[in-house]
Design a protein around this motif. Sequence first.
Motif, PDB file in Angstrom:
ATOM      1  N   ARG A 114       3.849  46.143 -13.633  1.00 27.12           N
ATOM      2  CA  ARG A 114       3.883  47.609 -13.591  1.00 27.12           C
ATOM      3  C   ARG A 114       3.491  48.144 -12.222  1.00 27.12           C
ATOM      4  O   ARG A 114       4.047  49.128 -11.756  1.00 27.12           O
ATOM      5  CB  ARG A 114       2.949  48.193 -14.646  1.00 27.12           C
ATOM      6  N   CYS A 115       2.542  47.486 -11.569  1.00 27.14           N
ATOM      7  CA  CYS A 115       2.094  47.954 -10.255  1.00 27.14           C
ATOM      8  C   CYS A 115       3.105  47.650  -9.154  1.00 27.14           C
ATOM      9  O   CYS A 115       3.250  48.415  -8.206  1.00 27.14           O
ATOM     10  CB  CYS A 115       0.748  47.335  -9.907  1.00 27.14           C
ATOM     11  N   PHE A 116       3.807  46.530  -9.270  1.00 25.14           N
ATOM     12  CA  PHE A 116       4.734  46.115  -8.223  1.00 25.14           C
ATOM     13  C   PHE A 116       6.200  46.267  -8.601  1.00 25.14           C
ATOM     14  O   PHE A 116       7.061  45.969  -7.782  1.00 25.14           O
ATOM     15  CB  PHE A 116       4.484  44.649  -7.832  1.00 25.14           C
ATOM     16  N   GLU A 146      -4.969  51.691 -18.745  1.00 26.90           N
ATOM     17  CA  GLU A 146      -6.217  51.930 -18.000  1.00 26.90           C
ATOM     18  C   GLU A 146      -6.229  51.153 -16.685  1.00 26.90           C
ATOM     19  O   GLU A 146      -6.673  51.664 -15.659  1.00 26.90           O
ATOM     20  CB  GLU A 146      -7.429  51.523 -18.845  1.00 26.90           C
ATOM     21  N   ILE A 147      -5.754  49.928 -16.724  1.00 28.47           N
ATOM     22  CA  ILE A 147      -5.741  49.081 -15.532  1.00 28.47           C
ATOM     23  C   ILE A 147      -4.825  49.688 -14.471  1.00 28.47           C
ATOM     24  O   ILE A 147      -5.216  49.860 -13.313  1.00 28.47           O
ATOM     25  CB  ILE A 147      -5.290  47.649 -15.888  1.00 28.47           C
ATOM     26  N   VAL A 148      -3.613  50.039 -14.873  1.00 27.95           N
ATOM     27  CA  VAL A 148      -2.635  50.603 -13.931  1.00 27.95           C
ATOM     28  C   VAL A 148      -3.111  51.955 -13.419  1.00 27.95           C
ATOM     29  O   VAL A 148      -2.965  52.258 -12.229  1.00 27.95           O
ATOM     30  CB  VAL A 148      -1.242  50.681 -14.589  1.00 27.95           C
ATOM     31  N   ALA A 149      -3.722  52.763 -14.281  1.00 27.83           N
ATOM     32  CA  ALA A 149      -4.231  54.068 -13.846  1.00 27.83           C
ATOM     33  C   ALA A 149      -5.332  53.896 -12.793  1.00 27.83           C
ATOM     34  O   ALA A 149      -5.362  54.635 -11.801  1.00 27.83           O
ATOM     35  CB  ALA A 149      -4.766  54.844 -15.044  1.00 27.83           C
ATOM     36  N   ASN A 160      -3.625  52.832  -9.548  1.00 26.39           N
ATOM     37  CA  ASN A 160      -2.920  53.979  -8.960  1.00 26.39           C
ATOM     38  C   ASN A 160      -3.898  54.947  -8.314  1.00 26.39           C
ATOM     39  O   ASN A 160      -3.632  55.480  -7.233  1.00 26.39           O
ATOM     40  CB  ASN A 160      -2.067  54.685 -10.007  1.00 26.39           C
ATOM     41  N   GLU A 161      -5.041  55.185  -8.957  1.00 28.95           N
ATOM     42  CA  GLU A 161      -6.064  56.064  -8.387  1.00 28.95           C
ATOM     43  C   GLU A 161      -6.631  55.467  -7.100  1.00 28.95           C
ATOM     44  O   GLU A 161      -6.841  56.173  -6.115  1.00 28.95           O
ATOM     45  CB  GLU A 161      -7.184  56.309  -9.399  1.00 28.95           C
ATOM     46  N   MET A 162      -6.838  54.161  -7.085  1.00 26.81           N
ATOM     47  CA  MET A 162      -7.321  53.486  -5.884  1.00 26.81           C
ATOM     48  C   MET A 162      -6.300  53.648  -4.743  1.00 26.81           C
ATOM     49  O   MET A 162      -6.681  53.945  -3.615  1.00 26.81           O
ATOM     50  CB  MET A 162      -7.552  51.996  -6.173  1.00 26.81           C
ATOM     51  N   ASN A 163      -5.029  53.485  -5.058  1.00 20.83           N
ATOM     52  CA  ASN A 163      -3.984  53.640  -4.043  1.00 20.83           C
ATOM     53  C   ASN A 163      -3.908  55.078  -3.529  1.00 20.83           C
ATOM     54  O   ASN A 163      -3.723  55.306  -2.334  1.00 20.83           O
ATOM     55  CB  ASN A 163      -2.630  53.192  -4.587  1.00 20.83           C
ATOM     56  N   ARG A 165      -5.145  59.049   0.725  1.00 20.36           N
ATOM     57  CA  ARG A 165      -5.841  60.254   1.170  1.00 20.36           C
ATOM     58  C   ARG A 165      -6.767  59.936   2.336  1.00 20.36           C
ATOM     59  O   ARG A 165      -6.828  60.687   3.303  1.00 20.36           O
ATOM     60  CB  ARG A 165      -6.648  60.870   0.025  1.00 20.36           C
ATOM     61  N   THR A 166      -7.455  58.834   2.254  1.00 17.23           N
ATOM     62  CA  THR A 166      -8.377  58.450   3.317  1.00 17.23           C
ATOM     63  C   THR A 166      -7.629  58.147   4.602  1.00 17.23           C
ATOM     64  O   THR A 166      -8.007  58.617   5.673  1.00 17.23           O
ATOM     65  CB  THR A 166      -9.201  57.211   2.893  1.00 17.23           C
ATOM     66  N   SER A 167      -6.566  57.372   4.499  1.00 23.55           N
ATOM     67  CA  SER A 167      -5.806  57.037   5.710  1.00 23.55           C
ATOM     68  C   SER A 167      -5.100  58.264   6.271  1.00 23.55           C
ATOM     69  O   SER A 167      -4.990  58.414   7.478  1.00 23.55           O
ATOM     70  CB  SER A 167      -4.819  55.911   5.445  1.00 23.55           C
TER      71      SER A 167
END
Length: 174
Positions: free
Chosen positions: A99-101, A136-139, A142-145, A150-152
């Motif tokens: 799902r992530c990739f 939950e894992i994918v969410a 996605n939030e980490m990404n 935002r930081t970069s």
Amino acid sequence: MIKSVLIFNNHGKPRLIKFYHQIDIATQQALVQEIFTLVSKRPDTACNFLEGSKLLGGKDTRVIYRHYATLYFVFVVDESESELGILDLIQVFVESLDRCFENVCELDLIFHFEEVHAILSEIVQGGLVLETNMGEIVAAINEMNRAKKRTSAGVTAAGFNSLRTADPLKRFRR
């Protein structure tokens, strides 16, 4: 308890190695080679559970694996873990990666190893299972990404603004 998580390809090249207890590098390499030798020789119709060898901790250790296309996903666990539960956990891990990739492949594991480790960390930490809900894992990933973007973006914008407001010829003047 989960002792280690290994992913390697059909040729025995490790793509992810995560040990949840201290072990020296030479023993890690010997374990990966031994596990690859054990699981690669088994036919696809054979059971996906193996008892551990002396290197793995003897009869108290189990090797549970799944073979997907060109990759072996292996969990080494102690006798307190359910073999069927770990097989399900491997499926959750693979589907979360997928799902992530979007159709995960071996190259995703190589070039996005930080994200692969983050996904595994959402599922297992310290050898204990934390989360099995793929949503939950994918969410969380996605939030980490999003936070990383935002930081970069903030760093890039701040760097660009400081360059814009600075005197462009200042570095050439003495």
